[in-house]
Design a protein around this motif. Structure first.
Motif, PDB file in Angstrom:
ATOM      1  N   GLN A 427       0.855  -1.320  -0.025  1.00 44.64           N
ATOM      2  CA  GLN A 427      -0.034  -0.036  -0.032  1.00 44.64           C
ATOM      3  C   GLN A 427       0.709   1.207  -0.067  1.00 44.64           C
ATOM      4  OE1 GLN A 427      -2.347  -0.595   3.446  1.00 44.64           O
ATOM      5  NE2 GLN A 427      -3.763  -1.961   2.483  1.00 44.64           N
ATOM      6  N   SER A 428       1.845   1.287   0.628  1.00 46.43           N
ATOM      7  CA  SER A 428       2.885   2.381   0.747  1.00 46.43           C
ATOM      8  C   SER A 428       3.508   2.714  -0.602  1.00 46.43           C
ATOM      9  CB  SER A 428       3.971   1.974   1.815  1.00 46.43           C
ATOM     10  OG  SER A 428       4.841   3.258   1.739  1.00 46.43           O
ATOM     11  N   VAL A 429       3.786   1.785  -1.398  1.00 45.70           N
ATOM     12  CA  VAL A 429       4.442   1.758  -2.520  1.00 45.70           C
ATOM     13  C   VAL A 429       3.420   2.305  -3.508  1.00 45.70           C
ATOM     14  CG1 VAL A 429       5.538   0.398  -4.471  1.00 45.70           C
ATOM     15  CG2 VAL A 429       6.303   0.161  -2.170  1.00 45.70           C
ATOM     16  N   GLN A 430       2.242   1.804  -3.540  1.00 49.22           N
ATOM     17  CA  GLN A 430       1.237   2.238  -4.561  1.00 49.22           C
ATOM     18  C   GLN A 430       0.699   3.658  -4.147  1.00 49.22           C
ATOM     19  OE1 GLN A 430      -1.519  -0.897  -3.695  1.00 49.22           O
ATOM     20  NE2 GLN A 430      -1.010  -1.847  -5.767  1.00 49.22           N
ATOM     21  N   GLY A 431       1.043   4.207  -3.092  1.00 51.57           N
ATOM     22  CA  GLY A 431       0.576   5.414  -2.537  1.00 51.57           C
ATOM     23  C   GLY A 431       1.996   6.402  -2.546  1.00 51.57           C
ATOM     24  N   TRP A 432       2.947   5.994  -3.225  1.00 51.97           N
ATOM     25  CA  TRP A 432       4.019   6.832  -3.163  1.00 51.97           C
ATOM     26  C   TRP A 432       4.272   7.537  -4.361  1.00 51.97           C
ATOM     27  CZ3 TRP A 432       8.388   7.819  -6.073  1.00 51.97           C
ATOM     28  CH2 TRP A 432       9.627   8.582  -5.734  1.00 51.97           C
ATOM     29  N   HIS A 433       4.562   9.247  -3.993  1.00 52.94           N
ATOM     30  CA  HIS A 433       4.865   9.870  -5.141  1.00 52.94           C
ATOM     31  C   HIS A 433       6.167  10.738  -4.630  1.00 52.94           C
ATOM     32  CE1 HIS A 433       1.119   9.614  -7.091  1.00 52.94           C
ATOM     33  NE2 HIS A 433       0.386   9.409  -6.129  1.00 52.94           N
ATOM     34  N   ALA A 434       6.725  11.330  -5.701  1.00 52.89           N
ATOM     35  CA  ALA A 434       7.966  12.006  -5.374  1.00 52.89           C
ATOM     36  C   ALA A 434       7.684  13.329  -4.677  1.00 52.89           C
ATOM     37  CB  ALA A 434       8.696  12.333  -6.705  1.00 52.89           C
ATOM     38  N   THR A 435       8.246  13.614  -3.741  1.00 54.84           N
ATOM     39  CA  THR A 435       8.106  14.858  -2.762  1.00 54.84           C
ATOM     40  C   THR A 435       9.486  15.722  -3.063  1.00 54.84           C
ATOM     41  OG1 THR A 435       9.214  13.671  -1.099  1.00 54.84           O
ATOM     42  CG2 THR A 435       6.825  13.837  -1.044  1.00 54.84           C
ATOM     43  N   ALA A 436       9.394  17.000  -2.536  1.00 55.08           N
ATOM     44  CA  ALA A 436      10.366  17.942  -2.725  1.00 55.08           C
ATOM     45  C   ALA A 436      11.777  17.386  -2.222  1.00 55.08           C
ATOM     46  CB  ALA A 436      10.054  19.386  -2.222  1.00 55.08           C
ATOM     47  N   ASP A 437      11.871  16.458  -1.497  1.00 49.02           N
ATOM     48  CA  ASP A 437      13.528  15.996  -0.794  1.00 49.02           C
ATOM     49  C   ASP A 437      13.706  14.961  -1.760  1.00 49.02           C
ATOM     50  OD1 ASP A 437      11.202  14.544   0.211  1.00 49.02           O
ATOM     51  OD2 ASP A 437      12.044  13.826   1.723  1.00 49.02           O
ATOM     52  N   VAL A 438      13.162  14.397  -2.802  1.00 46.46           N
ATOM     53  CA  VAL A 438      13.382  13.479  -3.670  1.00 46.46           C
ATOM     54  C   VAL A 438      14.142  13.981  -4.597  1.00 46.46           C
ATOM     55  CG1 VAL A 438      12.756  11.425  -5.129  1.00 46.46           C
ATOM     56  CG2 VAL A 438      11.427  11.971  -3.128  1.00 46.46           C
ATOM     57  N   ARG A 464       4.508   7.848 -12.036  1.00 44.97           N
ATOM     58  CA  ARG A 464       5.567   8.113 -10.859  1.00 44.97           C
ATOM     59  C   ARG A 464       6.860   8.467 -11.163  1.00 44.97           C
ATOM     60  NH1 ARG A 464       0.975   6.948  -9.269  1.00 44.97           N
ATOM     61  NH2 ARG A 464       0.276   5.828  -7.536  1.00 44.97           N
ATOM     62  N   LYS A 465       7.252   7.869 -12.461  1.00 45.85           N
ATOM     63  CA  LYS A 465       8.749   8.284 -12.873  1.00 45.85           C
ATOM     64  C   LYS A 465       8.734   9.786 -13.545  1.00 45.85           C
ATOM     65  CE  LYS A 465      10.188   3.735 -14.050  1.00 45.85           C
ATOM     66  NZ  LYS A 465      10.864   2.746 -15.092  1.00 45.85           N
ATOM     67  N   TRP A 466       7.745   9.848 -13.906  1.00 41.97           N
ATOM     68  CA  TRP A 466       7.694  11.516 -14.450  1.00 41.97           C
ATOM     69  C   TRP A 466       7.719  12.449 -13.320  1.00 41.97           C
ATOM     70  CZ3 TRP A 466       3.068  10.500 -18.641  1.00 41.97           C
ATOM     71  CH2 TRP A 466       3.645  10.069 -19.661  1.00 41.97           C
ATOM     72  N   GLY A 467       6.977  12.096 -12.434  1.00 40.48           N
ATOM     73  CA  GLY A 467       6.941  12.835 -11.493  1.00 40.48           C
ATOM     74  C   GLY A 467       8.398  12.991 -10.484  1.00 40.48           C
ATOM     75  N   ALA A 468       9.329  11.815 -10.884  1.00 35.89           N
ATOM     76  CA  ALA A 468      10.471  11.749 -10.144  1.00 35.89           C
ATOM     77  C   ALA A 468      11.496  12.334 -10.886  1.00 35.89           C
ATOM     78  CB  ALA A 468      10.754  10.427  -9.565  1.00 35.89           C
ATOM     79  N   GLY A 469      11.034  12.923 -12.255  1.00 33.66           N
ATOM     80  CA  GLY A 469      12.085  13.517 -12.990  1.00 33.66           C
ATOM     81  C   GLY A 469      12.985  12.414 -13.832  1.00 33.66           C
ATOM     82  N   LEU A 470      12.245  11.254 -14.088  1.00 32.05           N
ATOM     83  CA  LEU A 470      12.997  10.203 -14.488  1.00 32.05           C
ATOM     84  C   LEU A 470      12.458   9.961 -16.165  1.00 32.05           C
ATOM     85  CD1 LEU A 470      12.924   7.587 -11.709  1.00 32.05           C
ATOM     86  CD2 LEU A 470      14.925   8.818 -12.840  1.00 32.05           C
ATOM     87  N   ASP A 471      13.064   9.526 -16.849  1.00 31.20           N
ATOM     88  CA  ASP A 471      12.586   9.101 -18.304  1.00 31.20           C
ATOM     89  C   ASP A 471      11.960   7.822 -18.192  1.00 31.20           C
ATOM     90  OD1 ASP A 471      12.078   8.824 -20.812  1.00 31.20           O
ATOM     91  OD2 ASP A 471      14.250   8.618 -21.677  1.00 31.20           O
ATOM     92  N   ALA A 472      10.569   7.987 -18.432  1.00 29.66           N
ATOM     93  CA  ALA A 472       9.788   6.909 -18.526  1.00 29.66           C
ATOM     94  C   ALA A 472       9.795   5.770 -19.730  1.00 29.66           C
ATOM     95  CB  ALA A 472       8.117   7.311 -18.218  1.00 29.66           C
TER      96      ALA A 472
END
Length: 472
Positions: A427-438, A464-472
């Motif tokens: 549940q934690s992984v599915q609800g994870w989103h990149a925050t300012a400290d990532v 999720r990847k786009w939110g973390a600045g990663l190339d999806a």
């Protein structure tokens, strides 16, 4: 059930006659069978047969159980005229009285009124006690109040020994009804009511009986028979009623013995009574907590000190973290949290305490400061060889870290053998989103999300990847 009755199985074998829900289930089952199994149900012609009404010797008399079973189906029949005819015959079969109770709430007047007349005629103390659970159950229905009013009327006239079984009935609604009736009629002494309050597990019965017991006595010797059971009760609501009554009974000094009760409600009532006696309970708590090596120190003293003390009283609680009793250690941590006093360095060792209660309290105290704890040190406590309560604590604190630490710890538990930990991690992984400290574009985040890709749709993983600045 319907099919067995249709095959002339005796009523007592086809239906659990002691279970009120069995009768309501039978009633609903017959109506359901009328949709596609009409051959199972008796016809109106059979129900109105004249021979059926008078009963004949010989083979018909020997088949009484078969007639009773078929009549039970007729009483639940979806067609009102069949039910109406069945009601006229039901008086000859006492075992069918529970179905008469159901028909007394029937929507059709020609069924309901004869059923009510029959019920009033047959409801005597013995049958009323047996039918109480069913009458109260259907009493919640529209038109169900008649049966409850009739039941109350009959039981008011019943000798006390007849209704005693209702006081221990497994159905709490029955116990509530019986005790309310006993209180209204004065059928139980204050001492008996106090014993009932201490014995019963239902909060409504506890409050009802405790209040009635205390209202039934005046100051003097009579209080001894009432206060004893209340003060010894396991339930805190009942104990608190007894403790509060100590003031009215003229013995407030006894409340001091409850200042360290295991229940916060009882402790609060004890402090009230002590204060009304012009005594401050705080010095008592301070004296008890000033001896951290006392093996007889009650755990309630530590949390009680925090409940009425000041932040400076934390100095008396810190030494209690090394007390040999796990309960004292746990209450000391809870007390520090109540005083809003947190020292991460001094509380962190308690996360390895062998007592789950201590670890749980320490975790609650440290959650607001989770980021000040070393993530690697906590990750070591996620290892499968650690006690479960230590692993749960470590995961809660890592999850509270947020950011990459939260994702890393959750992914590490996705294949864990512990079902609950694995579920929480999922549940934690599915609800994870990149925050300012990532960190934007962090390779570790991409690797962790790829390891958990089975938990996402393709679109969700890309987001999720786009939110973390990663190339999806």
């Amino acid at each position: 059930m319907v099919e067995r009755l249709a095959k002339r199985t005796p009523l007592a074998e086809a239906v659990d006659t002691t279970d009120p829900s069995a009768w309501t289930t039978l009633d609903a089952g017959v109506r359901a069978a009328a949709v596609c199994r009409t051959e199972l149900l008796p016809t109106r012609a059979w129900t109105e047969e004249r021979w059926y009404a008078v009963g004949l010797p010989g083979m018909f008399r020997r088949a009484e159980h078969a007639i009773e079973a078929k009549l039970a189906l007729a009483l639940c029949h979806p067609h009102g005229r069949v039910r109406e005819a069945a009601i006229r015959r039901a008086g000859a079969y006492p075992a069918l009285l529970p179905l008469v109770v159901l028909r007394a709430t029937d929507w059709a007047d020609p069924v309901r009124e004869p059923a009510r007349e029959l019920l009033r005629e047959r409801l005597v103390p013995d049958t009323a006690v047996a039918l109480t659970p069913l009458i109260l159950r259907v009493g919640r229905r529209y038109r169900g109040s008649y049966g409850v009013e009739l039941l109350t009327e009959v039981l008011r006239r019943a000798p006390r020994e007849r209704i005693v079984p209702l006081f221990t009935d497994p159905d709490r609604a029955v116990r509530r009804f019986a005790y309310r009736l006993a209180v209204e009629e004065g059928g139980l002494s204050p001492a008996e009511l106090a014993t009932a309050a201490a014995r019963d597990h239902d909060s409504i019965v506890q409050d009802l009986c405790a209040e009635a017991a205390l209202a039934g006595v005046r100051a003097g010797a009579a209080y001894d028979d009432v206060l004893g059971p209340l003060l010894r009760a396991r339930n805190p609501r009942v104990r608190s009623a007894g403790v509060t009554a100590l003031r009215r009974s003229g013995r407030p000094e006894q409340a001091e013995g409850f200042l360290a009760d295991r229940s916060g409600l009882v402790r609060a009532c004890a402090r009230y009574v002590v204060r009304q006696h012009a005594t401050d309970p705080l010095p008592w708590y301070r004296r008890r907590c000033a001896a951290p090596d006392d093996p007889a120190l009650p755990p309630g003293a530590a949390i009680g000190l925090a409940e009425c003390g000041e932040r400076t009283d934390a100095e008396l609680l810190w030494p209690l973290l090394g007390h040999p009793s796990p309960s004292v250690r746990a209450r000391a941590v809870a007390g520090l949290r109540a005083l809003d006093v947190t020292d991460v360095r001094r509380l962190r060792p308690l996360l390895d305490d062998p007592a789950p209660g201590v670890v749980r309290e320490a975790t609650e105290a440290l959650l607001p400061s989770a980021r000040s704890l070393d993530a690697d040190w906590l990750a070591e406590r996620l290892e499968s060889g650690r006690p479960r309560h230590v692993r749960v604590s470590a995961y809660r604190l890592l999850d509270a870290h947020g950011g990459v630490v939260r994702l890393r710890s959750a992914v590490a538990l996705l294949d864990d053998p512990d079902v609950k930990l694995r579920t929480w991690a999922t549940q934690s992984v599915q609800g994870w989103h990149a925050t300012a400290d990532v960190p934007r574009g962090a390779a570790e985040v991409g690797e962790l999300l790829d390891r958990a890709r089975h938990l996402f749709s393709e679109y969700a993983l890309k987001r999720r990847k786009w939110g973390a600045g990663l190339d999806a």
